[in-house]
Write a protein that holds these residues in place. Structure first.
Motif, mmCIF file in Angstrom:
data_model
loop_
_atom_site.group_PDB
_atom_site.id
_atom_site.type_symbol
_atom_site.label_atom_id
_atom_site.label_comp_id
_atom_site.label_asym_id
_atom_site.label_seq_id
_atom_site.Cartn_x
_atom_site.Cartn_y
_atom_site.Cartn_z
ATOM 1 N N LEU A 98 0.834 -1.202 0.000
ATOM 2 C CA LEU A 98 0.000 0.000 0.000
ATOM 3 C C LEU A 98 0.868 1.251 0.000
ATOM 4 N N ASP A 99 0.331 2.338 -0.505
ATOM 5 C CA ASP A 99 0.997 3.637 -0.396
ATOM 6 C C ASP A 99 0.785 4.095 1.044
ATOM 7 N N ALA A 100 1.688 3.657 1.923
ATOM 8 C CA ALA A 100 1.436 3.814 3.350
ATOM 9 C C ALA A 100 2.529 4.542 4.121
ATOM 10 N N HIS A 101 3.502 5.133 3.439
ATOM 11 C CA HIS A 101 4.546 5.890 4.142
ATOM 12 C C HIS A 101 4.804 7.173 3.379
ATOM 13 N N VAL A 102 5.020 8.260 4.117
ATOM 14 C CA VAL A 102 5.290 9.545 3.483
ATOM 15 C C VAL A 102 6.523 10.195 4.088
ATOM 16 N N GLY A 103 7.139 11.039 3.277
ATOM 17 C CA GLY A 103 8.252 11.862 3.705
ATOM 18 C C GLY A 103 8.116 13.210 3.026
ATOM 19 N N LEU A 104 8.889 14.175 3.480
ATOM 20 C CA LEU A 104 8.865 15.530 2.931
ATOM 21 C C LEU A 104 10.189 15.839 2.257
ATOM 22 N N VAL A 105 10.136 16.347 1.043
ATOM 23 C CA VAL A 105 11.356 16.735 0.348
ATOM 24 C C VAL A 105 11.990 17.917 1.081
ATOM 25 N N VAL A 106 13.254 17.771 1.428
ATOM 26 C CA VAL A 106 14.038 18.872 1.998
ATOM 27 C C VAL A 106 14.749 19.567 0.842
ATOM 28 N N THR A 107 15.471 18.779 0.075
ATOM 29 C CA THR A 107 16.104 19.194 -1.176
ATOM 30 C C THR A 107 15.980 17.998 -2.107
ATOM 31 N N PRO A 108 16.080 18.180 -3.406
ATOM 32 C CA PRO A 108 15.992 17.013 -4.290
ATOM 33 C C PRO A 108 16.979 15.918 -3.858
ATOM 34 N N GLY A 109 16.442 14.709 -3.650
ATOM 35 C CA GLY A 109 17.256 13.587 -3.214
ATOM 36 C C GLY A 109 17.273 13.358 -1.718
ATOM 37 N N ARG A 110 16.815 14.308 -0.930
ATOM 38 C CA ARG A 110 16.812 14.209 0.533
ATOM 39 C C ARG A 110 15.400 14.437 1.058
ATOM 40 N N MET A 111 15.008 13.602 2.036
ATOM 41 C CA MET A 111 13.688 13.759 2.641
ATOM 42 C C MET A 111 13.780 13.729 4.154
ATOM 43 N N LEU A 112 12.856 14.443 4.766
ATOM 44 C CA LEU A 112 12.635 14.378 6.203
ATOM 45 C C LEU A 112 11.545 13.341 6.396
ATOM 46 N N HIS A 113 11.800 12.361 7.246
ATOM 47 C CA HIS A 113 10.774 11.361 7.508
ATOM 48 C C HIS A 113 11.024 10.712 8.854
ATOM 49 N N ILE A 114 10.066 9.900 9.246
ATOM 50 C CA ILE A 114 10.187 9.126 10.478
ATOM 51 C C ILE A 114 9.541 7.781 10.224
ATOM 52 N N THR A 115 10.111 6.763 10.813
ATOM 53 C CA THR A 115 9.569 5.417 10.654
ATOM 54 C C THR A 115 9.630 4.701 12.002
ATOM 55 N N SER A 116 8.849 3.686 12.134
ATOM 56 C CA SER A 116 8.695 2.924 13.368
ATOM 57 C C SER A 116 10.023 2.621 14.051
ATOM 58 N N GLY A 117 10.104 3.003 15.324
ATOM 59 C CA GLY A 117 11.280 2.698 16.127
ATOM 60 C C GLY A 117 12.480 3.602 15.933
ATOM 61 N N GLN A 118 12.364 4.617 15.072
ATOM 62 C CA GLN A 118 13.482 5.527 14.836
ATOM 63 C C GLN A 118 13.028 6.967 15.014
ATOM 64 N N ASP A 119 13.959 7.830 15.339
ATOM 65 C CA ASP A 119 13.665 9.264 15.413
ATOM 66 C C ASP A 119 13.613 9.842 14.002
ATOM 67 N N SER A 120 12.968 10.993 13.876
ATOM 68 C CA SER A 120 12.902 11.646 12.569
ATOM 69 C C SER A 120 14.309 12.021 12.113
ATOM 70 N N ALA A 121 14.524 11.948 10.798
ATOM 71 C CA ALA A 121 15.848 12.203 10.243
ATOM 72 C C ALA A 121 15.713 12.642 8.792
ATOM 73 N N VAL A 122 16.787 13.208 8.272
ATOM 74 C CA VAL A 122 16.879 13.522 6.851
ATOM 75 C C VAL A 122 17.694 12.408 6.218
ATOM 76 N N VAL A 123 17.117 11.767 5.204
ATOM 77 C CA VAL A 123 17.776 10.634 4.544
ATOM 78 C C VAL A 123 17.697 10.797 3.032
ATOM 79 N N ASP A 124 18.527 10.033 2.353
ATOM 80 C CA ASP A 124 18.529 9.984 0.901
ATOM 81 C C ASP A 124 17.392 9.056 0.461
ATOM 82 N N TYR A 125 16.509 9.528 -0.405
ATOM 83 C CA TYR A 125 15.424 8.675 -0.893
ATOM 84 C C TYR A 125 15.685 8.173 -2.314
ATOM 85 N N THR A 126 16.871 8.444 -2.852
ATOM 86 C CA THR A 126 17.158 8.044 -4.235
ATOM 87 C C THR A 126 17.909 6.720 -4.344
#
Length: 150
Positions: A98-126
């Protein structure tokens, strides 16, 4: 954590390190959609619905996923080609079919997101685990005149 990026001087800085909580909506505990809602409210002064509050079963999760599903766009969200991503666009990822997770673009290639058991972070989504799961990029209609870069 591999893929985590420290971004300094960005609108995302105050949102890095927030603790995860299922269906959380506040800085004391937040889920992925809650994080998007918080940023939209505090940084952009745009109120967005709390779709996740209605999720109590897999069937309801599918209904929420349908909000962002291609061809069934409802409300204020507009599809954006991946090549045209901009700050504050919503990235939607498939999890458990399912389309069940979202993140926010910080800059192209990087997103702010949070997932189960982890703190929010900026990660590479590419690359890594996120790239093959990306199912769409969406922009709020209030942002369609052009993205805000803060």
């Amino acid at each position: 954590m591999a893929g985590t990026v420290t971004v300094t001087g960005s609108w995302s800085d105050p949102y890095i390190g927030l603790p995860w909580q299922e269906r959380g909506l506040t800085r004391d505990g937040i889920a992925c959609w809650g994080l998007c809602r918080l940023v939209y409210a505090e940084v952009l002064d745009i109120a967005v619905p709390d779709y996740a509050a209605k999720v109590t079963s897999i069937e309801e999760r599918a209904e929420v996923a349908a909000v962002f599903a291609e061809g069934t766009m409802a409300g204020p969200w507009r599809s954006v080609p991946e090549a045209q991503v901009a700050s504050f666009d919503i990235l939607v990822f498939r999890r458990a079919g399912l389309d069940a997770h979202v993140g926010l673009v910080v800059t192209p290639g990087r997103m702010l997101h949070i997932t189960s058991g982890q703190d929010s972070a900026v990660v590479d989504y590419t690359d890594g685990r996120w790239a093959p799961r990306l199912s769409g990029v969406y922009r709020h209609e209030a942002m369609t005149e052009g993205p805000r870069v803060l």
